[in-house]
Design an enzyme around this catalytic site. Structure first.
Site, PDB file in Angstrom:
ATOM      1  N   LYS A 153     -35.605  -8.144  -5.796  1.00 43.10           N
ATOM      2  CA  LYS A 153     -35.323  -6.713  -5.207  1.00 43.10           C
ATOM      3  C   LYS A 153     -36.815  -5.736  -6.504  1.00 43.10           C
ATOM      4  CE  LYS A 153     -31.354  -7.341  -4.123  1.00 43.10           C
ATOM      5  NZ  LYS A 153     -31.108  -7.526  -3.149  1.00 43.10           N
ATOM      6  N   LYS A 201     -31.592  -5.354 -14.389  1.00 43.46           N
ATOM      7  CA  LYS A 201     -30.640  -5.206 -12.483  1.00 43.46           C
ATOM      8  C   LYS A 201     -31.534  -6.522 -12.558  1.00 43.46           C
ATOM      9  CE  LYS A 201     -29.705  -2.634  -9.883  1.00 43.46           C
ATOM     10  NZ  LYS A 201     -30.297  -1.381  -8.618  1.00 43.46           N
ATOM     11  N   LYS A 250     -34.053   3.970 -14.481  1.00 43.47           N
ATOM     12  CA  LYS A 250     -33.157   4.812 -15.129  1.00 43.47           C
ATOM     13  C   LYS A 250     -31.344   4.575 -14.339  1.00 43.47           C
ATOM     14  CE  LYS A 250     -32.544   8.498 -17.042  1.00 43.47           C
ATOM     15  NZ  LYS A 250     -32.776   8.923 -18.231  1.00 43.47           N
ATOM     16  N   LEU A 276     -28.805   6.928 -13.589  1.00 48.80           N
ATOM     17  CA  LEU A 276     -28.148   7.824 -12.691  1.00 48.80           C
ATOM     18  C   LEU A 276     -26.987   8.029 -13.018  1.00 48.80           C
ATOM     19  CD1 LEU A 276     -30.049   8.097  -9.481  1.00 48.80           C
ATOM     20  CD2 LEU A 276     -31.111   8.887 -11.473  1.00 48.80           C
ATOM     21  N   HIS A 310     -23.743   6.764  -2.952  1.00 47.04           N
ATOM     22  CA  HIS A 310     -24.438   5.344  -3.185  1.00 47.04           C
ATOM     23  C   HIS A 310     -24.169   5.910  -1.729  1.00 47.04           C
ATOM     24  CE1 HIS A 310     -24.520   1.116  -3.219  1.00 47.04           C
ATOM     25  NE2 HIS A 310     -24.857   1.902  -2.138  1.00 47.04           N
ATOM     26  N   LYS A 315     -17.735  -2.272  -3.009  1.00 41.32           N
ATOM     27  CA  LYS A 315     -17.589  -0.971  -2.071  1.00 41.32           C
ATOM     28  C   LYS A 315     -15.951  -1.326  -2.136  1.00 41.32           C
ATOM     29  CE  LYS A 315     -22.019  -0.361  -0.773  1.00 41.32           C
ATOM     30  NZ  LYS A 315     -23.031  -1.519   0.466  1.00 41.32           N
ATOM     31  N   ARG A 363     -29.367  -7.858   6.262  1.00 45.04           N
ATOM     32  CA  ARG A 363     -27.899  -8.195   7.332  1.00 45.04           C
ATOM     33  C   ARG A 363     -26.595  -7.088   8.148  1.00 45.04           C
ATOM     34  NH1 ARG A 363     -24.130  -7.029   3.795  1.00 45.04           N
ATOM     35  NH2 ARG A 363     -24.368  -7.587   1.165  1.00 45.04           N
ATOM     36  N   ARG A 382     -11.273  -1.023   2.425  1.00 45.69           N
ATOM     37  CA  ARG A 382     -10.559  -2.792   2.281  1.00 45.69           C
ATOM     38  C   ARG A 382      -9.691  -3.021   2.227  1.00 45.69           C
ATOM     39  NH1 ARG A 382     -17.140  -5.018   0.655  1.00 45.69           N
ATOM     40  NH2 ARG A 382     -18.159  -2.888   1.534  1.00 45.69           N
TER      41      ARG A 382
END
Length: 448
Positions: free
Chosen positions: A116, A158, A201, A203, A208, A237, A291, A337
């Site tokens: 990342k 992260k 930061k 938010l 998203h 999600k 992917r 989903r």
């Protein structure tokens, strides 16, 4: 042209790839664990090979087993689906070394975007807007505090090699940093074998938004609009829609062009998704998924393309069948989903499906590998289906999703379907007025 594709996955995505292969006249090979001996993808493929016992580490994640299955069956290509080994650079490299085509980007690109920190640094150089944060990994809590003081609290720690919310910690004040920093490193080490972390930061109320890109591997790439994936729980999600409510044509074209150019600059091959946090009218890059996404059907619905078919053709060395000027949004699509989970705590709920009925009708698509009498195993992800609807506009799509949810029958298991029936009644959703924190806040209110 590829002649035989081994699908290194299971469930509905394995079926999705098998269908694309059949339409192209390509033979398919299913691999499976002993727990999936009676799975639908095993029954539908042209050939099937058992590659190990139920634990994913000894079957679906076993690179030697999958390579051996390719050798046994003569498969000259592998489609990884999503999850499992789909973003594993070592897997892609091993296939390359064995002369087996990996249907996706090169191992080099998977490795670049899988880190990342490196991905963010590369995207910055390409002019992609990024979330303010550290320039690379931070080696200590003290350094993390210094970065946080500069960009302002709250921040997120992260994992550099992370994803899916693992190795991610929210920090609201400096006194919380030491614990959060060490906790994130431990989680990252356990989950990814890499304890490097970085700071971004936090938010407060972003959405998203992700841009679907597709590259030909020769320096050309297009973007296929955006998806809103803000309805999440614990960074997972649950519902996605395309196009995103409230995104203007100018914003879409601007961030889409930037994203496509970034993919083209590395000669990216196949499907990829560049993810952003959208706040105050600005896009902030967070990561690129190298992917196919779970939510790819909503993009297929509004553009009338088959992304899996296109992946296979491009991997075979053929040019993309569409150009940027061909990409015109038609209507609106929503995906829910359907997970085998017991509400309100979302506990996994494996077991026997006594009766299954898929909804149908105009504009309804159900991607699932379950059937009446199928036993959902406890060893894997709880996703058992994706209910996708398409309509001329968002209002029609919402009405169609309500109708389709009412037709869906999965007896014997608890599922997340009732959650969507409730959420779709909310005025905030009808207005497109939600962000990545909305669902968790709504769930707290329901349980109060």
């Amino acid at each position: 042209m590829i002649s035989k594709v081994l699908i290194a996955n299971r469930g509905e995505i394995a079926l999705r790839v098998i269908r694309a292969c059949r339409e192209l006249g390509i033979r398919s090979v299913a691999v499976h664990s002993t727990a999936d001996s009676y799975a639908m993808h095993v029954r539908m493929a042209d050939e099937a090979v058992c590659i190990g016992p139920p634990p994913a580490g000894r079957s679906y994640l076993s690179i030697p087993s999958i390579v051996s299955a390719c050798s046994i069956t003569g498969a000259d290509a592998v489609h990884p689906g999503y999850g499992f080994l789909s973003e594993n650079a070592e897997f892609a490299q091993v296939l390359e070394e064995h002369g087996i085509k990996f249907i996706g980007p090169s191992s080099e690109h998977i490795r670049l975007m899988g880190d990342k920190v490196a991905a963010k640094e590369y995207m910055k150089r390409q002019g992609v807007p990024c979330v303010p944060g550290s320039n690379g990994p931070v080696p200590s809590a003290e350094r993390a505090m210094a970065v946080a003081a500069k960009i302002g609290y709250p921040v997120i720690v992260k994992a550099a090699a992370g994803g899916g919310g693992r190795g991610m910690k929210h920090v609201g004040a400096s006194e919380d940093m030491e614990f959060a920093f060490q906790s994130a490193r431990r989680e990252a080490r356990a989950a990814f074998g890499n304890d490097e972390v970085y700071i971004e930061k936090f938010l407060e109320t972003p959405r998203h938004i992700e841009i679907q890109v597709f590259g030909d591997g020769c320096g050309k790439a297009v973007f296929l609009g955006e998806r809103d994936c803000s309805l999440q729980r614990r960074h997972q999600k649950l519902l996605e829609e395309a196009p995103a409510p409230g995104i203007t044509e100018e914003q879409r074209a601007g961030i889409g062009e930037i994203s496509a150019n970034a993919a083209a600059s590395i000669r990216y091959s196949g499907a990829g998704t560049i993810e952003y946090l959208f706040a105050d009218g600005e896009f902030n890059f967070i990561e690129m998924n190298t992917r196919l996404q779970v939510e790819h059907p909503v993009t297929e619905a509004i553009f009338g393309v088959d992304l899996v078919r296109e992946q296979i053709l491009v991997a075979s060395g053929m040019p993309m069948s569409f150009k940027q000027e061909d990409m015109r949004i038609r209507g609106h699509a929503i995906e829910a989903r359907i997970n085998a989970e017991r509400l309100p705590n979302f506990d996994p709920c494996p077991g026997l499906v006594s009766t299954y009925h898929a909804p149908g009708g105009l504009g309804v698509r159900m991607d699932s590998a379950i059937y009446s009498g199928y036993a959902v195993p406890p060893h894997y992800d709880s996703l058992i289906g994706k209910l996708v609807v398409h309509g001329l506009d968002r209002q029609t799509a919402i009405a169609r999703m309500r109708r389709a949810l009412g037709e869906l029958i999965v007896d014997g298991l608890d599922t997340t379907a009732p959650l969507f029936e409730q959420v779709l009644q909310e005025q905030d959703f009808a207005d497109g007025n939600y962000d990545i924190h909305w669902l968790e806040n709504w769930l707290k209110k329901q349980q109060a």
